[in-house]
Write an enzyme that holds these catalytic residues in place. Structure first.
Site, PDB file in Angstrom:
ATOM      1  N   HIS A 190       0.831  -1.204   0.000  1.00 29.41           N
ATOM      2  CA  HIS A 190       0.000   0.000   0.000  1.00 29.41           C
ATOM      3  C   HIS A 190       0.862   1.250   0.000  1.00 29.41           C
ATOM      4  O   HIS A 190       0.601   2.209  -0.731  1.00 29.41           O
ATOM      5  CB  HIS A 190      -0.928  -0.003   1.220  1.00 29.41           C
ATOM      6  CG  HIS A 190      -1.931   1.101   1.223  1.00 29.41           C
ATOM      7  ND1 HIS A 190      -1.757   2.269   1.929  1.00 29.41           N
ATOM      8  CD2 HIS A 190      -3.121   1.230   0.580  1.00 29.41           C
ATOM      9  CE1 HIS A 190      -2.794   3.061   1.725  1.00 29.41           C
ATOM     10  NE2 HIS A 190      -3.636   2.462   0.917  1.00 29.41           N
ATOM     11  N   HIS A 212      -4.302   7.361  -5.547  1.00 26.65           N
ATOM     12  CA  HIS A 212      -5.341   8.231  -5.006  1.00 26.65           C
ATOM     13  C   HIS A 212      -5.616   9.400  -5.964  1.00 26.65           C
ATOM     14  O   HIS A 212      -4.863   9.651  -6.891  1.00 26.65           O
ATOM     15  CB  HIS A 212      -4.942   8.774  -3.639  1.00 26.65           C
ATOM     16  CG  HIS A 212      -4.876   7.711  -2.586  1.00 26.65           C
ATOM     17  ND1 HIS A 212      -3.700   7.158  -2.160  1.00 26.65           N
ATOM     18  CD2 HIS A 212      -5.861   7.092  -1.886  1.00 26.65           C
ATOM     19  CE1 HIS A 212      -3.949   6.249  -1.237  1.00 26.65           C
ATOM     20  NE2 HIS A 212      -5.247   6.179  -1.068  1.00 26.65           N
ATOM     21  N   HIS A 221      -7.796  -0.659  -4.536  1.00 27.51           N
ATOM     22  CA  HIS A 221      -8.058  -1.150  -3.184  1.00 27.51           C
ATOM     23  C   HIS A 221      -8.891  -2.433  -3.203  1.00 27.51           C
ATOM     24  O   HIS A 221      -8.751  -3.273  -2.298  1.00 27.51           O
ATOM     25  CB  HIS A 221      -8.727  -0.062  -2.348  1.00 27.51           C
ATOM     26  CG  HIS A 221      -7.783   1.016  -1.915  1.00 27.51           C
ATOM     27  ND1 HIS A 221      -7.592   2.170  -2.646  1.00 27.51           N
ATOM     28  CD2 HIS A 221      -6.956   1.108  -0.844  1.00 27.51           C
ATOM     29  CE1 HIS A 221      -6.693   2.930  -2.029  1.00 27.51           C
ATOM     30  NE2 HIS A 221      -6.292   2.310  -0.944  1.00 27.51           N
ATOM     31  N   HIS A 344     -13.539   8.278   3.411  1.00 25.34           N
ATOM     32  CA  HIS A 344     -12.296   7.517   3.378  1.00 25.34           C
ATOM     33  C   HIS A 344     -11.141   8.272   4.032  1.00 25.34           C
ATOM     34  O   HIS A 344     -10.546   7.809   5.015  1.00 25.34           O
ATOM     35  CB  HIS A 344     -11.928   7.140   1.940  1.00 25.34           C
ATOM     36  CG  HIS A 344     -10.537   6.602   1.831  1.00 25.34           C
ATOM     37  ND1 HIS A 344      -9.472   7.370   1.414  1.00 25.34           N
ATOM     38  CD2 HIS A 344     -10.038   5.380   2.109  1.00 25.34           C
ATOM     39  CE1 HIS A 344      -8.371   6.647   1.446  1.00 25.34           C
ATOM     40  NE2 HIS A 344      -8.681   5.432   1.858  1.00 25.34           N
ATOM     41  N   HIS A 348      -9.523   7.846   8.047  1.00 24.10           N
ATOM     42  CA  HIS A 348      -8.091   7.603   8.240  1.00 24.10           C
ATOM     43  C   HIS A 348      -7.540   8.551   9.301  1.00 24.10           C
ATOM     44  O   HIS A 348      -6.824   8.124  10.223  1.00 24.10           O
ATOM     45  CB  HIS A 348      -7.341   7.814   6.920  1.00 24.10           C
ATOM     46  CG  HIS A 348      -7.170   6.570   6.107  1.00 24.10           C
ATOM     47  ND1 HIS A 348      -6.227   5.614   6.390  1.00 24.10           N
ATOM     48  CD2 HIS A 348      -7.825   6.119   5.003  1.00 24.10           C
ATOM     49  CE1 HIS A 348      -6.297   4.628   5.505  1.00 24.10           C
ATOM     50  NE2 HIS A 348      -7.265   4.916   4.645  1.00 24.10           N
ATOM     51  N   PHE A 365      -0.936   7.567   4.416  1.00 27.16           N
ATOM     52  CA  PHE A 365      -1.041   6.378   3.587  1.00 27.16           C
ATOM     53  C   PHE A 365       0.235   5.541   3.574  1.00 27.16           C
ATOM     54  O   PHE A 365       0.201   4.363   3.224  1.00 27.16           O
ATOM     55  CB  PHE A 365      -1.439   6.766   2.166  1.00 27.16           C
ATOM     56  CG  PHE A 365      -2.788   7.419   2.099  1.00 27.16           C
ATOM     57  CD1 PHE A 365      -3.790   7.056   2.979  1.00 27.16           C
ATOM     58  CD2 PHE A 365      -3.058   8.408   1.169  1.00 27.16           C
ATOM     59  CE1 PHE A 365      -5.043   7.654   2.937  1.00 27.16           C
ATOM     60  CE2 PHE A 365      -4.305   9.016   1.109  1.00 27.16           C
ATOM     61  CZ  PHE A 365      -5.295   8.638   1.996  1.00 27.16           C
ATOM     62  N   HIS A 378     -11.496  -0.359   4.585  1.00 28.62           N
ATOM     63  CA  HIS A 378     -11.497  -0.382   3.121  1.00 28.62           C
ATOM     64  C   HIS A 378     -12.498  -1.366   2.536  1.00 28.62           C
ATOM     65  O   HIS A 378     -12.959  -1.158   1.406  1.00 28.62           O
ATOM     66  CB  HIS A 378     -10.084  -0.645   2.596  1.00 28.62           C
ATOM     67  CG  HIS A 378      -9.296   0.611   2.463  1.00 28.62           C
ATOM     68  ND1 HIS A 378      -9.405   1.440   1.367  1.00 28.62           N
ATOM     69  CD2 HIS A 378      -8.433   1.220   3.301  1.00 28.62           C
ATOM     70  CE1 HIS A 378      -8.624   2.493   1.529  1.00 28.62           C
ATOM     71  NE2 HIS A 378      -8.029   2.397   2.697  1.00 28.62           N
TER      72      HIS A 378
END
Length: 601
Positions: A190, A212, A221, A344, A348, A365, A378
């Site tokens: 990731h 992204h 994802h 999303h 996070h 990330f 996710h």
């Protein structure tokens, strides 16, 4: 070689030699380097004729002027005159072109990633890399009669399932450090894809992939979670094992699953915000710098439901929901989709440690996948992709666009094979062997409401119309209200069914190491702004830090057809747009604001 073949060869040579001259006439010779001649024309020769040929235009990387990236409003470089010489062969900017602009990575090299200042980890995110001969293409589709894995809501699983999930994560963490199936090695996958460890092939080798802020967010994802789940099932000896989903869009699921907060569990992670452990209600539009936020739980639930309605229902087109297209040669961060921006990105940040520079681990990330709660977070985002397509009104993803379908990624499977996958093979979850358990969607019954009168809105717009207009670009360092012209009004029902009226905030530019968040309001009063459960608040742009040392230029789009209906503004010539910086005041530059109409089909 026959005479026609010789003539065709001469024709190509003449074009290549003339193109620098055309470029020079356009005052643009600097971007037309000698490299152009070496890879401009690609064709294969068969006896006595050329059977296939493709004109591949050179795409210069984004240039910089005074430290700022310069691109036009859609993120691509200014069209070059030399491209027009080839318009008779291929229109290279159209998805229907025979020239593929799908993204295919150069995985033979993996570079240190970009990290923001004061990151708590090193820049080495590359997973083990096998020789090219060991790469296999994905073909492991579920048979039509196979038993499908069922992903269940995390708050509805039993103790037996929890114990099994804990065992699987513990086994993954116990694998040798250099095993690509190891928990930390999976987290590195990731990190690598999200922070520029992989570059595109020549001649775009300076473009770093970040999955992204484009149409790759959902398919990447989905594949990533798919292989993680398969590894868990293999370690457990249960091929039908399925991950849960954190059902934060339902009232009962609006807290971190309690078993992820048990210090004695393999699901526990110490780098989390202690104020946000169960039973704290999640804030789906979280602002980490709103230190005075003491919203009661019942009010936060109402905010969350109305916010989910906006992110799912107002995002009526694929570009609004999934993000903007990123084709070979494009700006790699063309525009973020609604769910990716929030919840999303915001969840996070909500989970990540408040005492770390960037709310690591979940808050950035490059470390997010080190926290086991990343995965149910996710799976829920992945679930919403499928739900969105079932909401009707012409919703569909990019499943007819070959540049999206033919783009590929690489993952390790449960047998430690290095597998190449394509986007086209992931948009049907049943072919991948899993489905989601159906649960209630309370946000569909919770549309936002307007509490401001039309007279108040008209008065506010009137005062701004009489004042000096804003000049773009502008630095977003305070609440900024701008009157934006509408290209057309009073659309028929049929017109609304065919296309969405969209507010476009373009040329959003900021440093890659900046956390930027701003809210967007339509026809609101900046002295008394609407809350998340009110119509005038239409969405949030959220960027999580990705790196350091370069600028990012992107866009943000919000559907406003239903908003204008609700606030009785369909007949208005203009709308009042208020941008409210929440995080990173002064860190973002806005290039312009306009309204356009995007087809729904």
């Amino acid at each position: 070689m026959s005479t026609p073949s010789k003539l065709l060869s001469l024709f190509f040579v003449l074009i290549v030699l003339l193109m620098p001259l055309v470029s020079l006439l356009n005052n643009d010779f600097s971007i037309f380097t000698i490299k152009t001649i070496s890879y401009l024309v690609s064709f294969s020769e068969k006896p006595n004729h050329y059977s296939n040929f493709s004109i591949i235009p050179y795409k210069a990387q984004n240039s910089k002027q005074n430290g700022h990236i310069t691109t036009n409003s859609n993120g691509r470089d200014k069209p070059r005159l030399w491209r027009k010489a080839f318009i008779g062969f291929k229109n290279t900017h159209e998805p229907s072109s025979n020239i593929s602009r799908a993204i295919s990575l150069n995985v033979s090299k993996c570079f240190p990633v970009e990290l923001p200042s004061f990151a708590i980890t090193n820049s080495h995110c590359c997973p083990p890399r096998p020789p090219p001969s060991k790469i296999i293409d994905f073909k492991d589709f579920a048979s039509p009669n196979a038993t499908l894995r069922v992903r269940k809501p995390a708050h509805m699983v039993d103790e037996e399932y929890i114990a099994k999930l804990e065992k699987g994560i513990a086994l993954m963490k116990a694998l040798p450090d250099d095993d690509p199936r190891n928990f930390i090695q999976q987290a590195k996958v990731h990190c690598a894809y999200c922070n520029g460890a992989y570059h595109l092939p020549h001649p775009f080798q300076n473009t770093k992939l970040n999955i992204h802020r484009s149409w790759f967010f959902f398919p990447f994802h989905r594949w990533y979670i798919y292989f993680f789940e398969r590894i868990l099932g293999s370690l457990l000896g249960d091929p039908n094992f399925a991950l849960p989903f954190w059902n934060w869009d339902a009232v009962e699921g609006m807290q971190m699953p309690p078993y992820f907060a048990n210090p004695n569990s393999s699901l526990y992670h110490k780098l989390r915000n202690p104020k946000h452990l169960p039973p704290q209600v999640v804030d789906l539009n979280y602002d980490p710098f709103d230190f005075n936020d003491d919203t009661p739980s019942h009010q936060q639930v109402s905010y969350n439901l109305a916010f989910m309605y906006k992110q799912m229902v107002l995002a009526s087109t694929k570009e609004l929901f999934m993000g903007s297209p990123f084709r070979l040669g494009d700006n790699p961060t063309p525009g973020i989709g609604s769910i990716e921006a929030a919840p999303h990105n915001t969840v996070h940040k909500w989970v990540g440690a408040a005492d770390k520079p960037h709310q690591e681990d979940m808050g950035t990330f490059y470390t997010a996948a080190r926290d086991p709660v990343f995965y149910p977070h996710h799976t829920n985002s992945d679930r919403l992709w499928g739900i969105w397509k079932k909401l009707g009104e012409g919703r569909k993803d990019y499943s007819d666009d070959p540049d999206w379908l033919d783009s590929d990624f690489y993952f390790y499977d449960e047998n430690a094979n290095f597998v190449r996958v394509k986007v086209r093979d992931c948009f049907d979850t049943k072919r991948l062997g899993y489905v989601y358990e159906d649960v209630d969607l309370p946000w569909l019954r919770t549309p936002p409401t307007s509490r401001k009168s039309k007279l108040l809105r008209e008065a506010k717009k009137g005062s701004l119309l009489s004042s000096k207009p804003w000049k773009f670009p502008l630095v977003l360092d305070s609440i900024t209200s701008i009157v934006v012209k509408r290209p057309k009004k009073w659309r028929s029902k049929e017109e609304k069914e065919q296309e969405e009226e969209v507010l476009v905030i373009e040329g959003i530019e900021f440093g890659s190491d900046k956390y930027v968040k701003f809210d967007v309001h339509i026809d609101d009063d900046e002295d008394n702004l609407s809350g998340p459960d009110e119509t005038e608040f239409v969405g949030s742009f959220v960027n999580v830090q990705h790196g350091h040392g370069h600028n990012v230029k992107t866009s943000f789009k919000v559907g406003i057809s239903k908003v204008l209906e609700s606030v009785e503004a369909e007949e208005d010539d203009e709308v009042l747009v208020s941008l409210v910086p929440k995080v990173g005041k002064g860190d973002a530059i806005i290039g312009g604001i306009k309204i356009e109409f995007i087809p729904k089909y």
